[in-house]
Design an enzyme around this catalytic site. Structure first.
Site, PDB file in Angstrom:
ATOM      1  N   CYS A   1     -33.892  -6.929  29.738  1.00  0.00           N
ATOM      2  CA  CYS A   1     -33.646  -8.342  30.219  1.00  0.00           C
ATOM      3  C   CYS A   1     -34.878  -8.968  29.564  1.00  0.00           C
ATOM      4  O   CYS A   1     -34.975 -10.175  29.192  1.00  0.00           O
ATOM      5  CB  CYS A   1     -33.719  -8.363  31.628  1.00  0.00           C
ATOM      6  SG  CYS A   1     -32.876  -7.315  32.515  1.00  0.00           S
TER       7      CYS A   1
ATOM      8  N   GLU B   1     -25.074 -12.428  24.041  1.00  0.00           N
ATOM      9  CA  GLU B   1     -26.502 -12.867  23.854  1.00  0.00           C
ATOM     10  C   GLU B   1     -27.126 -12.652  22.444  1.00  0.00           C
ATOM     11  O   GLU B   1     -27.654 -13.533  21.868  1.00  0.00           O
ATOM     12  CB  GLU B   1     -27.176 -12.100  24.928  1.00  0.00           C
ATOM     13  CG  GLU B   1     -26.775 -12.585  26.410  1.00  0.00           C
ATOM     14  CD  GLU B   1     -27.794 -11.665  27.433  1.00  0.00           C
ATOM     15  OE1 GLU B   1     -28.310 -10.881  27.189  1.00  0.00           O
ATOM     16  OE2 GLU B   1     -27.632 -12.172  28.697  1.00  0.00           O
TER      17      GLU B   1
ATOM     18  N   LYS C   1     -35.230  -9.413  25.535  1.00  0.00           N
ATOM     19  CA  LYS C   1     -34.109 -10.367  25.240  1.00  0.00           C
ATOM     20  C   LYS C   1     -34.263 -11.661  25.480  1.00  0.00           C
ATOM     21  O   LYS C   1     -34.048 -12.387  24.814  1.00  0.00           O
ATOM     22  CB  LYS C   1     -32.856  -9.718  26.122  1.00  0.00           C
ATOM     23  CG  LYS C   1     -31.593 -10.278  25.580  1.00  0.00           C
ATOM     24  CD  LYS C   1     -31.364 -11.804  26.698  1.00  0.00           C
ATOM     25  CE  LYS C   1     -31.625 -11.480  28.083  1.00  0.00           C
ATOM     26  NZ  LYS C   1     -30.671 -10.755  28.873  1.00  0.00           N
TER      27      LYS C   1
ATOM     28  N   GLU D   1     -27.027 -32.205  39.130  1.00  0.00           N
ATOM     29  CA  GLU D   1     -26.585 -33.053  40.119  1.00  0.00           C
ATOM     30  C   GLU D   1     -24.824 -33.091  40.288  1.00  0.00           C
ATOM     31  O   GLU D   1     -24.330 -33.535  41.152  1.00  0.00           O
ATOM     32  CB  GLU D   1     -27.013 -34.172  40.093  1.00  0.00           C
ATOM     33  CG  GLU D   1     -26.664 -35.339  39.152  1.00  0.00           C
ATOM     34  CD  GLU D   1     -27.301 -36.804  38.802  1.00  0.00           C
ATOM     35  OE1 GLU D   1     -27.179 -37.229  39.912  1.00  0.00           O
ATOM     36  OE2 GLU D   1     -27.901 -36.984  37.838  1.00  0.00           O
TER      37      GLU D   1
ATOM     38  N   ARG E   1     -12.466  -6.814  20.523  1.00  0.00           N
ATOM     39  CA  ARG E   1     -11.082  -6.122  20.290  1.00  0.00           C
ATOM     40  C   ARG E   1     -10.133  -6.932  21.255  1.00  0.00           C
ATOM     41  O   ARG E   1      -8.935  -6.953  20.887  1.00  0.00           O
ATOM     42  CB  ARG E   1     -11.213  -4.716  21.018  1.00  0.00           C
ATOM     43  CG  ARG E   1     -11.604  -4.560  22.418  1.00  0.00           C
ATOM     44  CD  ARG E   1     -11.678  -3.130  22.686  1.00  0.00           C
ATOM     45  NE  ARG E   1     -12.211  -2.770  23.972  1.00  0.00           N
ATOM     46  CZ  ARG E   1     -12.479  -1.509  24.599  1.00  0.00           C
ATOM     47  NH1 ARG E   1     -12.328  -0.401  23.851  1.00  0.00           N
ATOM     48  NH2 ARG E   1     -12.644  -1.221  25.695  1.00  0.00           N
TER      49      ARG E   1
ATOM     50  N   TYR F   1     -22.048  -8.859  27.856  1.00  0.00           N
ATOM     51  CA  TYR F   1     -23.285  -9.508  27.992  1.00  0.00           C
ATOM     52  C   TYR F   1     -24.070  -9.398  26.725  1.00  0.00           C
ATOM     53  O   TYR F   1     -24.389 -10.461  26.099  1.00  0.00           O
ATOM     54  CB  TYR F   1     -24.074  -8.995  29.047  1.00  0.00           C
ATOM     55  CG  TYR F   1     -24.069  -9.571  30.591  1.00  0.00           C
ATOM     56  CD1 TYR F   1     -22.754  -8.884  31.138  1.00  0.00           C
ATOM     57  CD2 TYR F   1     -24.678 -10.313  31.268  1.00  0.00           C
ATOM     58  CE1 TYR F   1     -22.690  -9.247  32.526  1.00  0.00           C
ATOM     59  CE2 TYR F   1     -24.358 -10.639  32.443  1.00  0.00           C
ATOM     60  CZ  TYR F   1     -23.230 -10.174  33.051  1.00  0.00           C
ATOM     61  OH  TYR F   1     -22.943 -10.480  34.461  1.00  0.00           O
TER      62      TYR F   1
ATOM     63  N   HIS G   1     -31.496 -37.129  40.316  1.00  0.00           N
ATOM     64  CA  HIS G   1     -31.021 -37.728  39.334  1.00  0.00           C
ATOM     65  C   HIS G   1     -32.156 -38.147  38.362  1.00  0.00           C
ATOM     66  O   HIS G   1     -33.270 -38.461  38.645  1.00  0.00           O
ATOM     67  CB  HIS G   1     -30.388 -38.968  39.802  1.00  0.00           C
ATOM     68  CG  HIS G   1     -29.892 -39.911  38.768  1.00  0.00           C
ATOM     69  ND1 HIS G   1     -28.501 -39.505  38.212  1.00  0.00           N
ATOM     70  CD2 HIS G   1     -30.074 -41.244  38.111  1.00  0.00           C
ATOM     71  CE1 HIS G   1     -28.352 -40.441  37.121  1.00  0.00           C
ATOM     72  NE2 HIS G   1     -29.100 -41.584  37.070  1.00  0.00           N
TER      73      HIS G   1
ATOM     74  N   CYS H   1     -35.065  -2.447  31.590  1.00  0.00           N
ATOM     75  CA  CYS H   1     -35.113  -4.191  31.749  1.00  0.00           C
ATOM     76  C   CYS H   1     -36.457  -4.683  31.261  1.00  0.00           C
ATOM     77  O   CYS H   1     -36.713  -5.514  30.330  1.00  0.00           O
ATOM     78  CB  CYS H   1     -35.345  -4.530  33.425  1.00  0.00           C
ATOM     79  SG  CYS H   1     -35.613  -6.214  33.778  1.00  0.00           S
TER      80      CYS H   1
HETATM   81  P1  NDP Z   1     -20.383  -4.555  28.836  1.00  0.00           P
HETATM   82  O1  NDP Z   1     -19.708  -3.627  29.568  1.00  0.00           O
HETATM   83  O2  NDP Z   1     -20.684  -5.943  29.689  1.00  0.00           O
HETATM   84  O3  NDP Z   1     -19.476  -4.986  27.732  1.00  0.00           O
HETATM   85  C1  NDP Z   1     -19.059  -3.884  26.796  1.00  0.00           C
HETATM   86  C2  NDP Z   1     -18.203  -4.735  25.809  1.00  0.00           C
HETATM   87  O4  NDP Z   1     -17.953  -3.635  24.720  1.00  0.00           O
HETATM   88  C3  NDP Z   1     -16.677  -5.147  26.203  1.00  0.00           C
HETATM   89  O5  NDP Z   1     -16.541  -6.347  25.792  1.00  0.00           O
HETATM   90  C4  NDP Z   1     -15.816  -4.068  25.764  1.00  0.00           C
HETATM   91  O6  NDP Z   1     -14.591  -4.468  25.520  1.00  0.00           O
HETATM   92  C5  NDP Z   1     -16.530  -3.580  24.394  1.00  0.00           C
HETATM   93  N1  NDP Z   1     -16.182  -2.250  24.380  1.00  0.00           N
HETATM   94  C6  NDP Z   1     -16.129  -1.171  24.855  1.00  0.00           C
HETATM   95  N2  NDP Z   1     -15.565   0.065  24.283  1.00  0.00           N
HETATM   96  C7  NDP Z   1     -15.522  -0.463  23.048  1.00  0.00           C
HETATM   97  C8  NDP Z   1     -14.939   0.452  22.116  1.00  0.00           C
HETATM   98  N3  NDP Z   1     -14.530   1.475  21.965  1.00  0.00           N
HETATM   99  N4  NDP Z   1     -14.728  -0.681  20.869  1.00  0.00           N
HETATM  100  C9  NDP Z   1     -14.892  -2.007  20.870  1.00  0.00           C
HETATM  101  N5  NDP Z   1     -15.272  -2.372  21.987  1.00  0.00           N
HETATM  102  C10 NDP Z   1     -15.537  -1.765  23.036  1.00  0.00           C
HETATM  103  O7  NDP Z   1     -21.424  -3.899  28.375  1.00  0.00           O
HETATM  104  P2  NDP Z   1     -22.874  -4.412  27.683  1.00  0.00           P
HETATM  105  O8  NDP Z   1     -23.270  -3.498  26.635  1.00  0.00           O
HETATM  106  O9  NDP Z   1     -22.929  -5.895  26.781  1.00  0.00           O
HETATM  107  O10 NDP Z   1     -23.858  -4.583  28.583  1.00  0.00           O
HETATM  108  C11 NDP Z   1     -24.054  -3.519  29.587  1.00  0.00           C
HETATM  109  C12 NDP Z   1     -24.492  -4.274  30.906  1.00  0.00           C
HETATM  110  O11 NDP Z   1     -25.697  -4.578  31.022  1.00  0.00           O
HETATM  111  C13 NDP Z   1     -23.512  -5.248  31.234  1.00  0.00           C
HETATM  112  O12 NDP Z   1     -22.541  -4.871  31.817  1.00  0.00           O
HETATM  113  C14 NDP Z   1     -24.511  -6.082  32.298  1.00  0.00           C
HETATM  114  O13 NDP Z   1     -24.128  -5.478  33.459  1.00  0.00           O
HETATM  115  C15 NDP Z   1     -25.758  -5.640  31.960  1.00  0.00           C
HETATM  116  N6  NDP Z   1     -26.633  -6.648  31.044  1.00  0.00           N
HETATM  117  C16 NDP Z   1     -26.776  -7.821  31.957  1.00  0.00           C
HETATM  118  C17 NDP Z   1     -27.509  -8.925  31.249  1.00  0.00           C
HETATM  119  C18 NDP Z   1     -27.918 -10.097  32.029  1.00  0.00           C
HETATM  120  O14 NDP Z   1     -27.866  -9.978  33.391  1.00  0.00           O
HETATM  121  N7  NDP Z   1     -27.969 -11.183  31.500  1.00  0.00           N
HETATM  122  C19 NDP Z   1     -27.703  -8.752  29.769  1.00  0.00           C
HETATM  123  C20 NDP Z   1     -27.354  -7.656  29.261  1.00  0.00           C
HETATM  124  C21 NDP Z   1     -26.881  -6.678  29.997  1.00  0.00           C
HETATM  125  P3  NDP Z   1     -13.500  -4.843  26.718  1.00  0.00           P
HETATM  126  O15 NDP Z   1     -13.865  -6.331  27.514  1.00  0.00           O
HETATM  127  O16 NDP Z   1     -12.209  -4.954  26.006  1.00  0.00           O
HETATM  128  O17 NDP Z   1     -13.549  -3.773  27.419  1.00  0.00           O
END
Ligand code: NDP
Length: 453
Positions: A48, A181, A51, A442, A198, A177, A437, A43
């Site tokens: 976090c 982002e 970022k 709101e 995908r 996420y 307002h 983080c």
């Molecule tokens: P996520 O799990 O959110 O997303 C992973 C993405 O990668 C999904 O869209 C998934 O697709 C795709 N994916 C997974 N495997 C493959 C593959 N082999 N080929 C192509 N695409 C693939 O992970 P992140 O890495 O974005 O973030 C990790 C975690 O960190 C988040 O889940 C969140 O909990 C935390 N985080 C929180 C933030 C916040 O609070 N603002 C900011 C950043 C991270 P599919 O949907 O099809 O499975």
């Protein structure tokens, strides 16, 4: 006199580990934390916090553009990546120092190095063995990168915060996420930004209307979506990285960021030696009270892969310390319902409670209140950005069971709405709350007409 060196030995000084260590030490327990990398974990160092700083940085260009409608003329603009990167790094180093002081001042012994578990009550760091009544594994998660030809030319979120040069053309793989982002951050900082996902639409698991709305807005800002495709290969060329997608199309970019999920960080912990059970993707299996299959060993945070969110790890740590070291207090359990969360894409998404789809599965009668509008600021700014506010109501009890927003500072707005939902507020209570307002927020207390049942 305890027969152990420590009451609690924490492995990993990230959000969850530090919170557990400090709180236990504050109760007079003898606590150690082993950390081999950086204080504050993902983080603070590569998640976090940096970022969000980048996200702030990436908003300025549209602010400069929008200023004209308010009478301002802004001179020539340019963006200097090393300034942002290095100022961010200085701030992170300051935070590392704060974490160090917080630990040391609360009486925690900091052990620098990677720890491994040697027995139910034994931890080893750099050849030295420590005995402890309880072990807490809070080692977090690490990026997962899929394998394809040329995947070695890609970077993960571990490296993206320290890039030598700012890439002019970027491609982010993933639809979670981090992907949305960073696609926004790159675009906002001036790069040509591509997002390859995908599935049909990024942000799986979020409310469908929110996903569609947010993606339309992100696209309007200039992020190029390539949906229902994946990366087939990446070739390094003199002019950049040639990315071939599974539909045969090709893109030349300077940086490919794989944001394809994060997996529990259990390498080198020696879990198999002591029989700590892991599940899918290496997630450490724990009971409701965060106890692993070895009774003296506990785990929490990203390494148990429930919800990879800093505030969740902090709350889990508080539950654990309460239950281990405050027997005079009632046993606590972690409540994973109604956890507010925000995605810092542009514009932000924030959400708490159920999506419309989840509510329809759980309740007989659901009322949806949804409003999209052009915020007041953009009547002069020239921006086409629109915002969405949405309430999901269990029509039988009148309880608001979900709130969603796409728009500026959505996370800031949703934190308060989260309290209302946690407290079980009804739609009538939202309606009886006076709006502030003129704000966008709101809208949450002025939506009177059911959009659909
Ligand atoms: P996520 O799990 O959110 O997303 C992973 C993405 O990668 C999904 O869209 C998934 O697709 C795709 N994916 C997974 N495997 C493959 C593959 N082999 N080929 C192509 N695409 C693939 O992970 P992140 O890495 O974005 O973030 C990790 C975690 O960190 C988040 O889940 C969140 O909990 C935390 N985080 C929180 C933030 C916040 O609070 N603002 C900011 C950043 C991270 P599919 O949907 O099809 O499975």
């Amino acid at each position: 006199m305890s027969r152990f060196d420590f009451d609690l030995f924490v492995i990993g000084a990230g959000s969850g580990g530090v919170r557990a260590a400090r709180t236990a030490a504050g109760l007079g327990k003898k606590v150690a934390v082993a950390e081999g990398r950086f204080l504050g974990g993902t983080c603070v160092n590569i998640g976090c916090v940096p970022k969000k700083l980048f996200s702030y940085g990436s908003h300025f260009h549209e602010e400069f553009e929008q200023a004209a409608g308010f009478g301002w003329s802004v001179g020539a603009q340019s963006f200097d990546w090393p300034t942002l990167r290095d100022n961010k790094t200085k701030e992170i180093e300051r935070l590392n120092g704060i974490y160090h002081n917080l630990l040391v001042n609360s009486g925690v012994e900091l052990v620098e190095g990677y720890a491994s578990v040697k027995g139910a009550n034994e931890v080893e760091v750099d050849g030295k063995t420590y005995t402890t009544e309880y072990i807490l594994i809070a080692t977090g998660a690490k990026p997962f990168t899929p394998e394809f030809p040329g995947s070695e030319h890609t970077v993960s979120s571990d490296e993206v915060f320290y890039l030598e040069e700012f890439p002019k053309r970027t491609l982010v793989l993933g639809g979670g996420y981090i992907a949305v982002e960073f696609a926004g951050i790159f675009q906002g900082l001036g790069a040509e930004s591509h997002l390859v996902y995908r599935g049909e639409l990024p942000l799986r698991g979020f409310d469908e209307e929110v996903r569609q709305f947010a993606c339309d807005e992100i696209r309007k800002k200039g992020v190029n979506f390539h949906l229902e495709v994946n990366i087939q290969q990446v070739e390094k060329q003199d002019s950049g990285l040639l990315v071939t997608l599974t539909d045969g199309s090709q893109l030349e970019v300077d940086l490919v960021l794989c944001a394809t999920g994060r997996v529990p960080n259990i390498d080198g912990l020696g879990l198999e030696t002591v029989g700590v059970e892991t599940g899918r993707g290496g997630a450490i299996q724990v009971s409701e009270g965060f106890q692993t299959s070895v009774p003296s060993i506990y785990a929490l945070g990203d390494v148990i892969n429930r919800m990879q969110l800093t505030p969740v790890a902090l709350a889990e740590a508080m539950v654990l310390v309460n239950n281990l070291f405050q027997p005079e207090l009632p046993t606590k359990t972690m409540d994973y319902s109604n956890i507010p969360t925000a995605v810092f894409c542009h514009p932000n998404i924030a959400t708490v409670g159920l999506t419309e789809e989840q509510a329809r599965e759980q309740f007989d009668q659901v009322a949806i209140y949804s409003a999209s509008f052009r915020p007041l600021k953009h009547t002069l700014s020239g921006s086409e950005e629109r915002h969405l506010m949405k309430l999901v109501v269990d029509a039988t009890s009148d309880k608001v069971v979900g709130a969603h927003m796409v728009g500026q500072d959505a996370g800031e707005v949703m934190q308060g709405i989260g309290v209302a939902i946690k407290a079980g507020a009804t739609k009538a209570m939202f309606d009886s709350t006076i709006g502030i307002h003129p704000t966008g927020a709101e809208e949450f207390v002025t939506m009177r007409t059911v959009t659909r049942n």
